[in-house]
Design a protein around this motif. Structure first.
Motif, PDB file in Angstrom:
ATOM      1  N   ARG A   1       0.853  -1.112   0.136  1.00  0.00           N
ATOM      2  CA  ARG A   1       0.020   0.022  -0.087  1.00  0.00           C
ATOM      3  C   ARG A   1       0.981   1.224  -0.078  1.00  0.00           C
ATOM      4  O   ARG A   1       0.536   2.421  -0.741  1.00  0.00           O
TER       5      ARG A   1
ATOM      6  N   ALA B   1      -1.220  -6.517  -7.378  1.00  0.00           N
ATOM      7  CA  ALA B   1      -2.399  -6.372  -8.542  1.00  0.00           C
ATOM      8  C   ALA B   1      -3.322  -5.557  -8.624  1.00  0.00           C
ATOM      9  O   ALA B   1      -3.421  -4.696  -9.704  1.00  0.00           O
ATOM     10  N   GLU B   2      -4.007  -5.570  -7.559  1.00  0.00           N
ATOM     11  CA  GLU B   2      -5.398  -4.722  -7.271  1.00  0.00           C
ATOM     12  C   GLU B   2      -4.609  -2.886  -7.526  1.00  0.00           C
ATOM     13  O   GLU B   2      -5.726  -2.475  -7.875  1.00  0.00           O
ATOM     14  N   LEU B   3      -3.664  -2.430  -7.042  1.00  0.00           N
ATOM     15  CA  LEU B   3      -3.136  -1.417  -6.742  1.00  0.00           C
ATOM     16  C   LEU B   3      -2.295  -1.307  -8.264  1.00  0.00           C
ATOM     17  O   LEU B   3      -2.100   0.069  -8.297  1.00  0.00           O
TER      18      LEU B   3
ATOM     19  N   TYR C   1       2.409   1.766  -3.483  1.00  0.00           N
ATOM     20  CA  TYR C   1       1.348   2.690  -4.312  1.00  0.00           C
ATOM     21  C   TYR C   1       1.553   4.210  -3.683  1.00  0.00           C
ATOM     22  O   TYR C   1       1.611   4.713  -4.938  1.00  0.00           O
TER      23      TYR C   1
ATOM     24  N   TYR D   1      -1.981 -10.083  -4.497  1.00  0.00           N
ATOM     25  CA  TYR D   1      -3.167  -9.687  -4.871  1.00  0.00           C
ATOM     26  C   TYR D   1      -3.274  -8.245  -4.716  1.00  0.00           C
ATOM     27  O   TYR D   1      -3.753  -7.649  -5.489  1.00  0.00           O
ATOM     28  N   VAL D   2      -2.834  -7.850  -3.560  1.00  0.00           N
ATOM     29  CA  VAL D   2      -2.801  -6.309  -3.101  1.00  0.00           C
ATOM     30  C   VAL D   2      -2.000  -5.626  -4.436  1.00  0.00           C
ATOM     31  O   VAL D   2      -2.651  -4.502  -4.593  1.00  0.00           O
TER      32      VAL D   2
ATOM     33  N   TRP E   1      -1.637 -13.216  -0.936  1.00  0.00           N
ATOM     34  CA  TRP E   1      -2.538 -11.906  -0.638  1.00  0.00           C
ATOM     35  C   TRP E   1      -1.669 -11.026  -0.900  1.00  0.00           C
ATOM     36  O   TRP E   1      -2.108  -9.825  -1.588  1.00  0.00           O
TER      37      TRP E   1
END
Lengths: 350, 159
Positions: free
Chosen positions: A193, A227-229, A196, A224-225, A221
């Motif tokens: 996070r 990739a999402e960001l 990002y 995943y975070v 996980w």
């Protein structure tokens, strides 16, 4: 000088294990001072054969028996029942079970057992050692009358002749580093996070994570975070690395960042001090004790604010120099002469 | 034009420095980025739940499963079924090259006929499996919610 018999008991002996390394170092100090000292363990890996003896062969009535405690162990009942005289628990901390409860129930149970056993030990003996003030506070809460800090020793010699292998990362922006097994309480996903947030200011920011994928579900996980960001290209999960690669990573990084919410000690913070890497850390558990006022610490995870802080530190060379100079001074507290002196001071206490 | 409101940092910084105080840094950070940008960043990163929730349950659940299913669906939709007939030195040979090119094309078509037939069946099976996992995920979520509400009721009853 009175010579003593001071034995140690560890649960599992392995050359890759920090507790084993600590026990071997203490044995060297004890023997060097003329005391008799052996290490016993419940399980012994091949690389420790000859250096560590099986616990079932223990017959001695030692003057002192240092028992290194962390997760729940089947030996505790025996220790309390048969070896309480001279027993000194050395507490290396237990990660609270709630961090594993939902996906590693067996580990959560062992953690809960470890915490319960600390209380049982406190009922049997009154004095113990902990490797941080945070751990000693846990011991006092568990019922120990006295808990003395003996920090983990930072072995400078280990890094003396290492030829660093730099990571394969081309970056024009800041390179952040965190070292520690991939586990939920270490909060590596929060570092993603942060990555990002940093990239909104410095788009070429990179994040290196060193550590084995101990909790596979959490490693997935983290990806995943990322990739999402949309920051997958800036995330480098290097896994478990060689010493050469680890030194290379410390040398290549611009800042060591920890957002971990549970650390029993935090050896990578000391390693960062040694490699002159400025530390920015979230104040939790033993992090505050280990840093001892150096580095830059934060009490809240405001990712946008944290990103600005890190970019400012990266851009301000003079500030970096001052942070590193303070860290260098703090490093001395963890070097062998200081810790050795402390160890014998607390060992001689009644 | 109205100046954007300055972001008040929430970091609670502690440091030991000869030049900067924690208050200096908090103030500087607050003025380096407009409040709305900082808010957008925090909103974006906090949309994703934490792995371990406060109630001691891992957050990894439907969201992560949904991510894997999305990836599986994307992969399924992008299965290559077209012949890959890049020109080669052999096809550039006068007269014979043209003939070889046509034979090569026919051979590829023949192989693809069977591959597509197999791939089509396999894809339908994969699609059905994805549907089933999605259904199961929804069911698990629903049951989990029911468990949580029953637990809460039980706790209330105890109190």
């Amino acid at each position: 000088m009175t010579t003593l018999t001071v034995h140690q008991l560890i649960n599992g002996a392995s050359q890759r294990d920090a507790i084993t390394q600590n026990a071997l170092l203490w044995q060297r100090w004890l023997r060097g001072s003329g005391h008799t000292s052996e290490i016993f363990a419940l399980s012994i890996e091949a690389d420790c054969e000859g250096q560590v003896r099986p616990w079932h062969s223990y017959r001695s009535q030692a003057d002192k028996l240092l028992y290194h405690h962390s997760l729940g162990s089947p030996v505790v009942a025996d220790l309390i029942e048969n070896h309480a005289n001279g027993l000194i628990p050395v507490y290396h901390n237990v990660t609270p079970p709630h961090w594993f409860a939902g996906f590693q129930p067996e580990l959560a149970q062992r953690a809960a057992d470890g915490i319960a056993q600390l209380e049982q030990l406190a009922q049997a003996v009154s004095v113990g050692f902990g490797d941080s003030a945070f751990n000693c506070a846990d011991m006092e809460r568990a019922g120990f009358k006295e808990a003395h800090v003996v920090p983990i020793t930072f072995d400078e010699k280990r890094y003396a002749n290492v030829t660093p292998i730099p990571p394969k990362i081309n970056a024009n922006g800041p390179v952040l580093l965190f070292t520690g097994r991939i586990a939920p309480h270490k909060c590596q996903a929060d570092l993603v996070r942060l990555l990002y947030a940093c990239r909104q200011i410095e788009p070429d920011t990179q994040l290196m994570l060193i550590g084995s994928e101990w909790a596979k579900a959490y490693a997935d996980w983290i990806r995943y975070v990322a990739a999402e960001l949309g920051v997958t290209d800036g995330l480098h999960m290097l896994g478990s690395v060689s010493l050469e690669e680890m030194v290379g990573a410390y040398r290549a990084a611009d800042c060591y960042v920890s957002l971990s919410e549970h650390e029993g000690f935090g050896m990578p913070l000391i390693e960062s001090m040694f490699f002159d890497l400025p530390v920015v850390a979230y104040r939790s558990t033993a992090v505050t004790d280990t840093l001892g006022g150096v580095g830059v610490t934060v009490g809240r995870k405001d990712f946008a604010g944290l990103a600005q802080l890190i970019i400012k530190l990266w851009q301000d060379g003079a500030w970096q120099q001052r942070v590193v100079a303070h860290q260098r001074k703090r490093l001395h507290d963890f070097l062998e002469p200081q810790v050795r002196q402390r160890f014998f001071e607390v060992l001689s206490m009644k | 034009m109205e100046k954007p409101e300055e972001q008040k940092s929430q970091l609670d910084i502690e440091l030991n420095d000869e030049v900067y105080s924690a208050a200096d840094l908090e103030a500087s950070i607050g003025s380096d980025m407009p409040a709305d940008q900082a808010e957008q960043i925090n909103q974006k990163v906090n949309e994703i739940p934490r792995f371990v929730k406060d109630n001691n349950r891992p957050a990894i659940g439907s969201k992560a499963i949904a991510h894997h299913l999305k990836a599986a669906r994307t992969a399924l939709a992008n299965v290559e079924t077209q012949p890959n007939l890049a020109p080669s030195p052999a096809t550039a040979t006068p007269v014979l090259g043209n003939l070889w090119g046509r034979i090569r094309g026919q051979m590829h078509e023949l192989v693809l006929f069977y591959v597509n037939r197999f791939g089509g069946t396999s894809g339908r099976v994969d699609g059905q499996l994805i549907e089933a996992i999605e259904e199961l995920t929804a069911l698990v979520e629903q049951q989990q919610a029911e468990i949580e509400s029953l637990k809460a009721e039980r706790e209330k009853g105890k109190g």
